[in-house]
Design a protein around this motif. Sequence first.
Motif, PDB file in Angstrom:
ATOM      1  N   GLY A 145      10.269  26.317 -22.687  1.00 15.46           N
ATOM      2  CA  GLY A 145       9.338  25.915 -21.642  1.00 15.46           C
ATOM      3  C   GLY A 145       8.707  27.131 -20.990  1.00 15.46           C
ATOM      4  O   GLY A 145       9.317  28.202 -20.897  1.00 15.46           O
TER       5      GLY A 145
ATOM      6  N   GLU B 138      10.016  21.290 -16.362  1.00 13.91           N
ATOM      7  CA  GLU B 138      10.759  21.217 -17.620  1.00 13.91           C
ATOM      8  C   GLU B 138      11.916  20.247 -17.455  1.00 13.91           C
ATOM      9  O   GLU B 138      12.947  20.565 -16.877  1.00 13.91           O
ATOM     10  CB  GLU B 138      11.274  22.601 -18.016  1.00 13.91           C
ATOM     11  N   SER B 139      11.752  19.051 -17.985  1.00 10.33           N
ATOM     12  CA  SER B 139      12.754  18.005 -17.853  1.00 10.33           C
ATOM     13  C   SER B 139      13.101  17.467 -19.229  1.00 10.33           C
ATOM     14  O   SER B 139      12.478  17.817 -20.243  1.00 10.33           O
ATOM     15  CB  SER B 139      12.218  16.870 -16.970  1.00 10.33           C
ATOM     16  N   ALA B 140      14.095  16.589 -19.254  1.00 13.82           N
ATOM     17  CA  ALA B 140      14.493  15.993 -20.525  1.00 13.82           C
ATOM     18  C   ALA B 140      13.367  15.167 -21.124  1.00 13.82           C
ATOM     19  O   ALA B 140      13.141  15.176 -22.336  1.00 13.82           O
ATOM     20  CB  ALA B 140      15.742  15.123 -20.311  1.00 13.82           C
TER      21      ALA B 140
ATOM     22  N   VAL C 137      10.721  17.576 -22.724  1.00 17.52           N
ATOM     23  CA  VAL C 137      11.192  18.127 -23.994  1.00 17.52           C
ATOM     24  C   VAL C 137      11.213  17.047 -25.070  1.00 17.52           C
ATOM     25  O   VAL C 137      10.832  17.286 -26.227  1.00 17.52           O
ATOM     26  CB  VAL C 137      12.589  18.750 -23.812  1.00 17.52           C
TER      27      VAL C 137
ATOM     28  N   GLY D  96      16.567  21.319 -19.669  1.00 18.36           N
ATOM     29  CA  GLY D  96      15.686  20.489 -20.474  1.00 18.36           C
ATOM     30  C   GLY D  96      16.168  20.284 -21.888  1.00 18.36           C
ATOM     31  O   GLY D  96      15.767  19.323 -22.553  1.00 18.36           O
TER      32      GLY D  96
END
Length: 697
Positions: A270, A310-312, A315, A339
């Motif tokens: 990220g 930047e998170s799950a 991603v 992430g």
Amino acid sequence: MNGPLARQQWFTAEELAGLPGMPGTKRNVNRLVQRENWTYRERQGRGGGREYHSVWLPAAAKQALLERSLREAGIGSEVHAELPAPPPAPHLTEAEVQVRAARLQILLEIEARAGRRGLVKAEEAFIAAIAAGELTPELQQLVDVANARRKGLSRRTIRRWRRDSEIEGADALVPKDSAARRREASPPWLYAFMKRYSRPTKPSVRQVYEELQEELALPTLRTVHRAVANLGAIGRNRGRLGPRELKTLRAYTVRTTDELLPGDVYVPDGHCADFEVQHPQHGRAFRPEIVTFIDVKTRRVAGWSAGIAESAWLVTDALRRACCDSGIPAIVYSDRGAGFVNHLLCSTATGQLDRLGILQRYSLPYNSQARGVIERAHSLWIRAGRTLPAYVGRDMDREARQIAYKRGRRDIEETGKSRVLMPWEEFLAWAQAQVDAYNARPQGGLPRVRDRADGPLRHMTPDEAWQAHLEDGWAPVTPTEEEQIYLFRPHELRVVDRGQVRIHGHVYFSHELEAGDWHGRTVRVAYDIRDASRVWVKDEDGRFICTAEVGGNHAAFFPAPVIEQAREKRAAARLKRLEAHADEVRAEAGLQPPAAQVIQLTPEQESRHRELVERLTAPAQPAAQPQNREDGWYRDARRIEERIAAGEAVSDDDRDWLQQMQATPWFQAREAHRRRREALFGQEETPARAGSTEAGA
């Protein structure tokens, strides 16, 4: 050399085991030589292995080998000019290595000549041969080199060489005044100086020199500068830099990609953009987070996505685009950021990587050099961001950055738009254009090609490298449209309870869960983050079971017509009670009750009303006769209102009559009742239904 010692200068670990001063087993000998970093050569002949020179052995072990060789093969030898010597140490010059090798060969020759006479007589005989000029040309050349440009060789010098080599090893045979020894020798004040100098605050040499001048006897400042500079980059910065920063000065391993194919390894990361755009929700300025997946073999951007942070989910979306656009990778090599390490991505059976069959590997903490492919690819967004007026990078001029910062926010507050900030949709299109340009730009990590036969060499572009593998027969593993729907839906494990599964605050039901006797068993539940109306239920092996609907087992407490009729009846009774109460209030105040208030119409109004009823009532569907005059008037007035609202032509007489009706108290009461019904039941009464309801009331 023909003597036994000349043939027994290299020994295996098994032969060295058990000698005086050496470990008793082959395994422990191997550990010793690895720990002390002995040089070795590969053993020739059957079985192979490694052999170690006797110069590295302690004196007791050397003596034992000498005695054993004498017992096995007799006495006497002739020197051989090609006597092998230990490999050169990395800190010695070529001349120093030659001197050390010559001295070592002289010592071994004297030992070979000793035999039963002993070393003392052998040394005396060797010195006498030198003085008489009786040595062979090869030995005389060794003596000249060993003397290091000095004439003659004494017995005392030979004994000193032997003593030093037995105590310190082969490096002790290097001349005392050599450059290597001068470099190794440290002045007595240097340790104390470096202890004060090696601090994270990074004081200068002059500052430390002034601090220690009264405590130590220091040489001149110029000499101190030279001594510190001679320590080397790592020795000079140890303590001033942390372990992570020192890695930039240490040696490193270059990873090759010769054995890889496109799609074998994707490296994601990220990047917080160095420019601002408009927020997709509230439109204010913010810096988006961009997640990029790079194919290691071709350096091609396989997929990307942008979001708020930047998170799950971000991603996962970037991985989805990479798999659909470029193919499913075999390995995803990432750091351990939040992430990339989460339940949605990494969970067993339900995680997206596990369902895609992707192996995940992580780099060591604080070791971004291991993922240099993606770290260098961040230049894609930095380079593109410099072309935008909303660039806020560290190297941006502070005054210009502040002007752009204020202008963008002022425009958003005043008009909701800005000439400086890109809207979100425009930013996404711009980002895709930058990715396409990056994939079409030559990359230094790719092979060189020529555009034409006589053209200059240049590096391939990622798109060219990707296409070259496609032409060689390689094909990416891409999911079908049906597989995309299955693979990229988030999954969670849930337990079935009487035909129901609960997830994210909703209850989903299917009769097939009850028919299949799934009560109390664990299932996978796939869901769509944009549609909460249904979920897809699978068993633990991924086989589809059914589609469960939210509230699929819900039923009305009573049928809708029954409830609606009861509501109307309740409303009519309430209205009747309100009218009775109003009559009571009027009676107490001496006013005429509503029942006595008879609306008087002129003959013209009565005639006009009859014409209106005949014109508005359809012959095929005759309207029900009102039970009283007010019901019919109200119904006719509502129809005229609807015609006016629809924009139809209405005569002046109809408008006048409607205004008279709207001014009457009974009409106003009817309107208030209608509005209450709409607020309670959420539907508007038709004129015919309103009349019938009021008549029933």
